[in-house]
Motif scaffolding. Sequence first.
Motif, PDB file in Angstrom:
ATOM      1  N   SER A  62       7.483  20.324  -1.367  1.00  0.00           N
ATOM      2  CA  SER A  62       6.761  19.895  -2.364  1.00  0.00           C
ATOM      3  C   SER A  62       7.295  18.769  -3.424  1.00  0.00           C
ATOM      4  CB  SER A  62       6.230  21.376  -3.155  1.00  0.00           C
ATOM      5  OG  SER A  62       5.676  22.170  -2.326  1.00  0.00           O
ATOM      6  N   HIS A  63       8.268  18.260  -3.145  1.00  0.00           N
ATOM      7  CA  HIS A  63       8.626  17.087  -3.925  1.00  0.00           C
ATOM      8  C   HIS A  63       7.660  16.013  -3.807  1.00  0.00           C
ATOM      9  CE1 HIS A  63      12.971  18.719  -2.789  1.00  0.00           C
ATOM     10  NE2 HIS A  63      12.721  18.913  -3.913  1.00  0.00           N
ATOM     11  N   ILE A  64       7.722  15.238  -4.876  1.00  0.00           N
ATOM     12  CA  ILE A  64       6.574  14.040  -4.697  1.00  0.00           C
ATOM     13  C   ILE A  64       7.548  13.029  -4.030  1.00  0.00           C
ATOM     14  CG2 ILE A  64       5.575  12.139  -6.160  1.00  0.00           C
ATOM     15  CD1 ILE A  64       4.922  14.094  -8.188  1.00  0.00           C
ATOM     16  N   ILE A  65       6.983  12.356  -3.026  1.00  0.00           N
ATOM     17  CA  ILE A  65       7.472  11.397  -2.292  1.00  0.00           C
ATOM     18  C   ILE A  65       6.578  10.119  -2.128  1.00  0.00           C
ATOM     19  CG2 ILE A  65       9.129  12.665  -1.058  1.00  0.00           C
ATOM     20  CD1 ILE A  65       6.998  12.668   1.337  1.00  0.00           C
ATOM     21  N   HIS A  66       7.095   8.967  -1.511  1.00  0.00           N
ATOM     22  CA  HIS A  66       6.207   7.898  -1.236  1.00  0.00           C
ATOM     23  C   HIS A  66       5.853   7.823   0.143  1.00  0.00           C
ATOM     24  CE1 HIS A  66       7.374   5.134  -4.839  1.00  0.00           C
ATOM     25  NE2 HIS A  66       6.040   5.450  -5.205  1.00  0.00           N
ATOM     26  N   THR A  67       4.502   7.486   0.278  1.00  0.00           N
ATOM     27  CA  THR A  67       3.931   7.309   1.690  1.00  0.00           C
ATOM     28  C   THR A  67       3.315   5.813   1.927  1.00  0.00           C
ATOM     29  OG1 THR A  67       3.707   9.413   2.418  1.00  0.00           O
ATOM     30  CG2 THR A  67       2.345   7.800   3.681  1.00  0.00           C
ATOM     31  N   THR A  68       3.923   4.928   2.805  1.00  0.00           N
ATOM     32  CA  THR A  68       3.519   3.575   2.619  1.00  0.00           C
ATOM     33  C   THR A  68       2.816   3.115   3.629  1.00  0.00           C
ATOM     34  OG1 THR A  68       5.438   3.070   1.277  1.00  0.00           O
ATOM     35  CG2 THR A  68       4.242   1.231   2.632  1.00  0.00           C
ATOM     36  N   PHE A  69       1.712   2.399   3.948  1.00  0.00           N
ATOM     37  CA  PHE A  69       0.936   1.717   4.963  1.00  0.00           C
ATOM     38  C   PHE A  69       1.298   0.612   5.278  1.00  0.00           C
ATOM     39  CE2 PHE A  69      -1.016   5.863   3.824  1.00  0.00           C
ATOM     40  CZ  PHE A  69      -1.318   6.370   4.956  1.00  0.00           C
ATOM     41  N   SER A  70       1.272   0.056   6.360  1.00  0.00           N
ATOM     42  CA  SER A  70       1.337  -1.412   6.811  1.00  0.00           C
ATOM     43  C   SER A  70       0.447  -1.771   7.831  1.00  0.00           C
ATOM     44  CB  SER A  70       2.726  -1.870   6.740  1.00  0.00           C
ATOM     45  OG  SER A  70       3.653  -1.164   7.985  1.00  0.00           O
ATOM     46  N   MET A 130       0.786  -1.128  -0.018  1.00  0.00           N
ATOM     47  CA  MET A 130      -0.106   0.057   0.049  1.00  0.00           C
ATOM     48  C   MET A 130       0.942   1.340   0.056  1.00  0.00           C
ATOM     49  SD  MET A 130      -3.707   0.132   0.091  1.00  0.00           S
ATOM     50  CE  MET A 130      -4.097   0.988   1.723  1.00  0.00           C
ATOM     51  N   THR A 131       1.299   1.698  -1.197  1.00  0.00           N
ATOM     52  CA  THR A 131       2.221   2.782  -1.353  1.00  0.00           C
ATOM     53  C   THR A 131       1.697   4.101  -2.033  1.00  0.00           C
ATOM     54  OG1 THR A 131       4.228   1.473  -1.198  1.00  0.00           O
ATOM     55  CG2 THR A 131       4.465   3.713  -2.468  1.00  0.00           C
ATOM     56  N   PHE A 132       1.425   5.240  -1.524  1.00  0.00           N
ATOM     57  CA  PHE A 132       0.927   6.148  -1.999  1.00  0.00           C
ATOM     58  C   PHE A 132       1.937   7.195  -2.595  1.00  0.00           C
ATOM     59  CE2 PHE A 132      -2.329   4.192   0.688  1.00  0.00           C
ATOM     60  CZ  PHE A 132      -3.666   4.005  -0.146  1.00  0.00           C
TER      61      PHE A 132
END
Length: 375
Positions: A216-224, A207-209
Amino acid sequence: MEAPLEDVSPVGAEQELRASDEAVGAEQELRASDEAVGADEELRASDEAVGFLSSIEPAELQKCVFPDSLLTASEGGGDLGRFSVTVEFARRVQQPCMLLHAQSHGAIDDESPCGTTVTAYLTSDLEVLEEDYHEYVQLEGHSLDKRCHMVQRDGQMVIDRASTVGEEVTTECVSYPMSVLRGLVTEGSCLLLMRLIALRKKVPEHMTFVSFDRQSHIIHTTFSELGLKQLEVGDEVLEVFGVEKIVDSVEDGPTTWQCYFLDDGHLASRAQVGSPVTMRLLQLPSQIEKGLEKIPLVWEEDIQMCSKFLDRKEELKADHASYLRQHPDIRALISDFLQFLLLRKPDDVFQFAREYFLPFASRRPPEPNLTDPSL
């Protein structure tokens, strides 16, 4: 969207403020949107994350419409402030949406206020229509104020940032095509997303958004998934479901937050890994409703409420001014009355006003006699 609300906790606020002078220098260069997109366009949300957002049902959102209120506490149990989240159905520009409002307010050494406010308008699949973020720290002789506003406009997500350190102000504007932001989550939408995950009691794998960091860089946010554990809430020990969020960063290392939820989706605890500050529920929601403690409303720091207040204030001023221009006799009438009042200086002002304005009553048409049987 931004560093989560815990980042502005009273414990870490002073350190961040001291480092902000160096950070401001790094933020002064304005980046063009095409350069920002070119640097970040390779990052994409996972299919599982996009699929989760598209699978959200209206009935699930209905279950998420409730408030949360937690105590912000130090490692030793000291009261540092309050954290609250509300979710409700709303409309934005005649479009039905979800309105999420979160705020965290506290004080450093019980003297210097600090806090964060987030207001987000979201579609039923958590797409961000508009979001405001405000972070502040006020120390004696020194202050930090950061604001960020993002809004969808003409197929772009436009992000405006303003940072004030003391008297120095820096601004920045970046935009991204919505086509590269599929599976975007922000600080506001993350709070609602985790409620939905908690109600399902399951976090799909991978689950990586995509999201934005402070620059304001695009990065990853991951849920576990953290699974189930026992947590003391008030006088009871309850089973809670855990969700972990890991936020990447272009310039710094990743940060991790762990949140635990009750069966009905209410937030029971929230903490950044490695931080001495935690947010925890002191009473079950049912008990809170019976004896709800009124939380002070800091409306000046609430972007939405402050905007509504200023808009209404200007609307009333314009309406009143228009009426006075259309009836210039009002100023003359009031001026004459005050002049006569100050000359006479009566002890009974109400009786004097009654006698002064009594002749004007004769100019009004007679009122209907309610006892007249013919009426």
